[in-house]
Design an enzyme around this catalytic site. Structure first.
Site, PDB file in Angstrom:
ATOM      1  CB  THR A   1       2.471   3.393   7.669  1.00 17.30           C
ATOM      2  OG1 THR A   1       1.760   4.439   7.004  1.00 17.30           O
ATOM      3  CG2 THR A   1       3.866   3.277   7.093  1.00 17.30           C
TER       4      THR A   1
ATOM      5  N   GLY B   1       4.848   4.898   2.551  1.00 16.29           N
ATOM      6  CA  GLY B   1       3.909   5.188   3.636  1.00 16.29           C
ATOM      7  C   GLY B   1       2.551   4.516   3.459  1.00 16.29           C
TER       8      GLY B   1
ATOM      9  N   PRO C   1      10.090   0.022   1.065  1.00 17.05           N
ATOM     10  CG  PRO C   1      11.227  -0.381   3.082  1.00 17.05           C
ATOM     11  CD  PRO C   1      11.273   0.476   1.838  1.00 17.05           C
TER      12      PRO C   1
ATOM     13  CB  ALA D   1       4.087   0.968  -0.603  1.00 14.88           C
TER      14      ALA D   1
ATOM     15  CE1 TYR E   1      18.022   8.961  -3.126  1.00 17.36           C
ATOM     16  CE2 TYR E   1      18.838   8.063  -1.069  1.00 17.36           C
ATOM     17  CZ  TYR E   1      18.286   7.872  -2.306  1.00 17.36           C
ATOM     18  OH  TYR E   1      17.981   6.608  -2.718  1.00 17.36           O
TER      19      TYR E   1
HETATM   20  N1  LIG Z   1      17.869   3.282  -5.085  1.00 17.71           N
HETATM   21  C1  LIG Z   1      16.844   4.020  -5.428  1.00 17.71           C
HETATM   22  O1  LIG Z   1      16.617   4.291  -6.625  1.00 17.71           O
HETATM   23  C2  LIG Z   1      15.926   4.539  -4.380  1.00 17.71           C
HETATM   24  C3  LIG Z   1      14.746   5.203  -4.756  1.00 17.71           C
HETATM   25  C4  LIG Z   1      13.908   5.674  -3.726  1.00 17.71           C
HETATM   26  C5  LIG Z   1      14.251   5.479  -2.394  1.00 17.71           C
HETATM   27  N2  LIG Z   1      15.423   4.832  -2.073  1.00 17.71           N
HETATM   28  C6  LIG Z   1      15.814   4.615  -0.645  1.00 17.71           C
HETATM   29  O2  LIG Z   1      14.766   3.975   0.024  1.00 17.71           O
HETATM   30  C7  LIG Z   1      14.472   4.670   1.244  1.00 17.71           C
HETATM   31  C8  LIG Z   1      13.033   4.490   1.620  1.00 17.71           C
HETATM   32  O3  LIG Z   1      12.168   5.192   0.744  1.00 17.71           O
HETATM   33  P1  LIG Z   1      10.974   6.119   1.270  1.00 17.71           P
HETATM   34  O4  LIG Z   1      11.335   6.694   2.588  1.00 17.71           O
HETATM   35  O5  LIG Z   1      10.627   7.074   0.205  1.00 17.71           O
HETATM   36  O6  LIG Z   1       9.744   5.107   1.370  1.00 17.71           O
HETATM   37  P2  LIG Z   1       9.256   4.044   2.454  1.00 17.71           P
HETATM   38  O7  LIG Z   1      10.353   3.533   3.293  1.00 17.71           O
HETATM   39  O8  LIG Z   1       8.426   3.054   1.722  1.00 17.71           O
HETATM   40  O9  LIG Z   1       8.260   4.920   3.359  1.00 17.71           O
HETATM   41  C9  LIG Z   1       8.721   5.839   4.266  1.00 17.71           C
HETATM   42  C10 LIG Z   1       7.533   6.622   4.803  1.00 17.71           C
HETATM   43  O10 LIG Z   1       6.878   5.881   5.818  1.00 17.71           O
HETATM   44  C11 LIG Z   1       6.858   6.642   7.007  1.00 17.71           C
HETATM   45  N3  LIG Z   1       7.106   5.748   8.141  1.00 17.71           N
HETATM   46  C12 LIG Z   1       8.253   5.107   8.474  1.00 17.71           C
HETATM   47  N4  LIG Z   1       8.080   4.366   9.575  1.00 17.71           N
HETATM   48  C13 LIG Z   1       6.797   4.546   9.953  1.00 17.71           C
HETATM   49  C14 LIG Z   1       6.031   4.059  11.024  1.00 17.71           C
HETATM   50  N5  LIG Z   1       6.552   3.229  11.916  1.00 17.71           N
HETATM   51  N6  LIG Z   1       4.734   4.439  11.113  1.00 17.71           N
HETATM   52  C15 LIG Z   1       4.188   5.285  10.204  1.00 17.71           C
HETATM   53  N7  LIG Z   1       4.875   5.786   9.160  1.00 17.71           N
HETATM   54  C16 LIG Z   1       6.169   5.422   9.045  1.00 17.71           C
HETATM   55  C17 LIG Z   1       7.968   7.676   6.901  1.00 17.71           C
HETATM   56  O11 LIG Z   1       7.607   8.803   7.682  1.00 17.71           O
HETATM   57  P3  LIG Z   1       8.620   9.849   8.373  1.00 17.71           P
HETATM   58  O12 LIG Z   1       9.590  10.305   7.304  1.00 17.71           O
HETATM   59  O13 LIG Z   1       7.682  10.901   8.818  1.00 17.71           O
HETATM   60  O14 LIG Z   1       9.352   9.192   9.530  1.00 17.71           O
HETATM   61  C18 LIG Z   1       7.965   7.943   5.411  1.00 17.71           C
HETATM   62  O15 LIG Z   1       6.991   8.907   5.077  1.00 17.71           O
HETATM   63  C19 LIG Z   1      14.881   6.106   0.929  1.00 17.71           C
HETATM   64  O16 LIG Z   1      15.127   6.858   2.090  1.00 17.71           O
HETATM   65  C20 LIG Z   1      16.119   5.891   0.111  1.00 17.71           C
HETATM   66  O17 LIG Z   1      17.234   5.716   0.970  1.00 17.71           O
HETATM   67  C21 LIG Z   1      16.231   4.349  -3.034  1.00 17.71           C
END
Ligand SMILES: NC(=O)c1ccc[n+]([C@@H]2O[C@H](COP(=O)([O-])OP(=O)(O)OC[C@H]3O[C@@H](n4cnc5c(N)ncnc54)[C@H](OP(=O)(O)O)[C@@H]3O)[C@@H](O)[C@H]2O)c1
Length: 286
Positions: free
Chosen positions: A206, A203, A199, A201, A56
């Site tokens: 949301t 965004g 979790p 998806a 990352y």
């Molecule tokens: N192990 C693996 O292979 C793997 C792969 C992918 C991801 N990950 C981990 O999983 C984490 C989460 O993934 P992700 O961030 O891509 O997806 P996500 O958690 O499903 O979605 C995050 C998105 O939702 C937005 N968001 C968060 N809280 C919100 C709220 N209260 N209201 C409106 N929008 C909101 C964030 O915006 P903002 O950024 O603008 O706050 C971001 O754009 C990553 O950071 C990483 O650590 C692991």
């Protein structure tokens, strides 16, 4: 200090974390002041898992936050077993480089980021054992492992007296595969945390949408959110946390107001009827 009932066990490691962590894969490149404030917001709540990975490129940003305020953070990072990086020695070198970028002597949780189908999981198991025995990792886990791969590496670690802490997989109301592919069952049986990435998806969980595939589910989440004076994202995270005590979602957030909303999801519970209605509306999402 949060009590045991406010936190979840990271498998059998003895480490306890808030039921929701924060993902940092977008922290590099985001507004640094907003990220620092996001970190401070999260730390004010308790022992939140901060999830990063060498790929990352956010470890230095997390390290800067830690230097400013270590707080009760539980830091997790990951080794990428890219082709050519398939030995204990390479894993230990990866770990040492991550520790240097984070500016810490020990990582709380060190993962193997994904399996390589042609490499025996015991090869990475040996690296994880060395990580713990060297004192450079408190606990170890895997990500994107199948139930079978997870059982095999857990068995290998157990021979060295080390519990598998977590399997981090894609899990949300739009991706319920871990419930049908055996991963959630294996987490329950082996007492391993299921750390849910994406979790929200990415965004899509949301805000309401006109997309056919998600319209009905999002309308239901919005209706339940209104009843609790909450947001759609809180309802989506609440459901995952209520699904099983092994589940620890790690939503990504780069903005403090998003982190605040995310953590508010820990302050209330869905009723049984609401939980079941969401369950039905999101069934069969693979
Ligand atoms: N192990 C693996 O292979 C793997 C792969 C992918 C991801 N990950 C981990 O999983 C984490 C989460 O993934 P992700 O961030 O891509 O997806 P996500 O958690 O499903 O979605 C995050 C998105 O939702 C937005 N968001 C968060 N809280 C919100 C709220 N209260 N209201 C409106 N929008 C909101 C964030 O915006 P903002 O950024 O603008 O706050 C971001 O754009 C990553 O950071 C990483 O650590 C692991």
């Amino acid at each position: 200090m949060p009590s045991d009932s406010d936190t979840r066990a990271l498998g059998r490691t003895g480490i306890r974390v808030l039921p929701l962590g924060i993902g940092t894969n977008k922290w590099r490149g985001a507004d640094p002041a907003a990220v620092r404030e996001t970190y401070r917001t999260v730390m004010a709540t308790g022992p939140c898992m901060i999830d990063t990975a060498e790929v990352y490129r956010s470890e230095r940003v997390v390290g800067d936050c830690l230097r400013a305020d270590p707080g009760p953070a539980i830091i997790a990072t990951k080794f990428a077993p890219l082709p050519g990086r398939t030995s204990s020695r390479r894993l230990m070198r990866g770990l040492e480089a991550s520790l240097a970028r984070l500016g810490v002597r020990t990582i709380d949780l060190y993962y193997v980021h994904f399996p390589l189908p042609w490499v025996d999981v015991r090869v990475f198991g040996d690296g994880l054992i060395e990580a713990v025995k060297s004192g450079k990792a408190r606990a170890v886990g895997v990500a994107n492992f199948s139930a079978d791969q997870m059982r095999r590496i857990a068995d290998h670690l157990a021979k060295a007296g080390i519990p598998l802490a977590a399997n981090q997989v894609n899990y949300s109301l739009l991706k319920r595969k871990p419930e049908t592919n055996g991963v959630l069952d294996a987490c329950r049986e082996l007492d391993v945390a299921l750390v849910a990435y994406f979790p929200l998806a990415s965004g899509h969980l949301t805000q309401q949408s006109d997309r056919d595939r998600t319209r009905a589910l999002l309308a239901l989440l919005a209706e339940i959110a209104r009843a609790h004076d909450a947001s759609i994202s809180e309802v989506a995270l609440n459901w995952l946390v209520a699904r099983d005590p092994h589940v620890i979602p790690i939503p990504g957030a780069t903005k403090p107001h998003h982190a605040k909303t995310i953590l508010t999801a820990l302050g209330w519970h869905l009723s049984e009827a609401e939980f079941d209605a969401i369950d039905r509306a999101s069934a069969n999402r693979q």
